[in-house]
Design a protein around this motif. Structure first.
Motif, PDB file in Angstrom:
ATOM      1  N   THR A 107     -50.408  85.359   3.079  1.00  0.00           N
ATOM      2  CA  THR A 107     -50.374  86.020   1.774  1.00  0.00           C
ATOM      3  C   THR A 107     -48.948  86.039   1.251  1.00  0.00           C
ATOM      4  N   ASP A 161     -42.908  89.376  -0.872  1.00  0.00           N
ATOM      5  CA  ASP A 161     -43.231  89.455   0.544  1.00  0.00           C
ATOM      6  C   ASP A 161     -44.110  88.282   0.964  1.00  0.00           C
ATOM      7  N   GLU A 215     -46.725  87.380   4.256  1.00  0.00           N
ATOM      8  CA  GLU A 215     -47.357  87.892   5.467  1.00  0.00           C
ATOM      9  C   GLU A 215     -48.238  86.820   6.058  1.00  0.00           C
ATOM     10  N   GLY A 241     -50.936  89.153   9.494  1.00  0.00           N
ATOM     11  CA  GLY A 241     -50.514  90.533   9.672  1.00  0.00           C
ATOM     12  C   GLY A 241     -49.041  90.725   9.984  1.00  0.00           C
ATOM     13  N   ARG A 242     -48.273  89.641  10.084  1.00  0.00           N
ATOM     14  CA  ARG A 242     -46.826  89.774  10.352  1.00  0.00           C
ATOM     15  C   ARG A 242     -46.029  89.434   9.117  1.00  0.00           C
ATOM     16  N   ARG A 243     -45.001  90.206   8.859  1.00  0.00           N
ATOM     17  CA  ARG A 243     -44.113  89.902   7.736  1.00  0.00           C
ATOM     18  C   ARG A 243     -43.139  88.809   8.166  1.00  0.00           C
TER      19      ARG A 243
END
Ligand code: ATP
Length: 235
Positions: A3, A57, A59, A62-64
């Motif tokens: 994302t 951002d 992602e 689930g990790r940035r």
């Protein structure tokens, strides 16, 4: 799932991407269309940690990603096969491939499995594994570049214009293999000038213009879209 939200990024404090939103669902093939200079490469560089975003951002599962070093991003499962291939021309094909497996070096069994898989996908690379990469044809060198990216065991493979400079028949072969890689369960984010061929193997697509997303939809919708047909499919 990848994302990208509100992503702005560029060079020397000048943004070339402006608040870009993109998602690439796990296991799907997502194509990014756009003219030269529209920002596709810059977006891919931001995702893989080469260019630092100025806003927004990113992602992945689930990790940035922003702020992680590029090798951490590869370890997290995102492999970037850059435009222009960037092989070590004097090094044998197999050494080039093994460099891609560097982040998995603590699991040599897995590295061997991955190498076997690359040779299954590209049998010609097995035949030429001892030859200097620079002596291969353009299409074969592109296969080495894709194979090297696969050696990091990605769940998302980013491919920046894999057909650049290749003859139409070779382009079709490369895109066939991209579709095959995706059928094997690896998500693909693909920038490609051959919009029609790319949309035919894609699930979703985005169109970038001057650093902004101007259109998005399923690949089928984009193939039918009058603006896409005129601007990118030459219809
Ligand atoms: P192409 O298909 O030509 O690679 P692209 O859609 O991938 O196009 P980018 O390469 O992201 O577009 O380029 C977007 C803008 O950023 C362009 O105006 C380009 O000149 C500029 N740009 C790209 N790389 C750099 C760099 N290393 N330094 C400064 N400006 C750059």
């Amino acid at each position: 799932m990848l994302t990208v939200r509100g992503l702005s990024a560029g060079y020397d404090a000048v943004d070339v991407l402006h608040a870009v939103d993109i998602t690439a669902r796990g296991g799907e093939l997502t194509v990014v269309l756009g003219a030269n200079g529209s920002g596709k490469t810059t977006m891919f560089r931001a995702i893989s940690g080469i260019v630092r975003p100025s806003a927004g951002d990113i992602e992945f599962d689930g990790r940035r990603l922003p702020g992680l070093a590029a090798d951490r991003i590869v370890k997290a499962g995102v492999a970037h096969c850059p435009e222009g291939r960037h092989l070590f021309a004097k090094m044998p094909v197999e050494k080039n491939l093994l460099l891609g497996g560097y982040v998995r070096r603590h699991d040599q069994r897995r590295v061997r499995q991955l190498l076997g898989r690359v040779y299954e996908l590209f049998p010609v690379l097995y035949d030429k594994r001892r030859n200097p990469a620079g002596t291969l044809s353009g299409g074969q060198q592109q296969m080495v570049a894709i194979g090297r990216a696969l050696m990091s065991d990605p769940s998302l493979l980013i491919l920046d214009e894999p057909s650049m400079g290749l003859a139409p028949l070779v382009t079709a072969q490369v895109l066939d293999v991209v579709a095959q890689i995706n059928r094997d369960g690896i998500g693909v984010l693909l920038a490609e000038q051959n919009a029609q061929a790319a949309l035919r193997i894609a699930h979703h697509g985005f169109v970038l213009a001057e650093g902004r997303v101007v259109l998005s939809g399923t690949a089928a919708d984009l193939l039918d879209d009058p603006d896409v047909r005129e601007a990118y499919l030459g219809l």
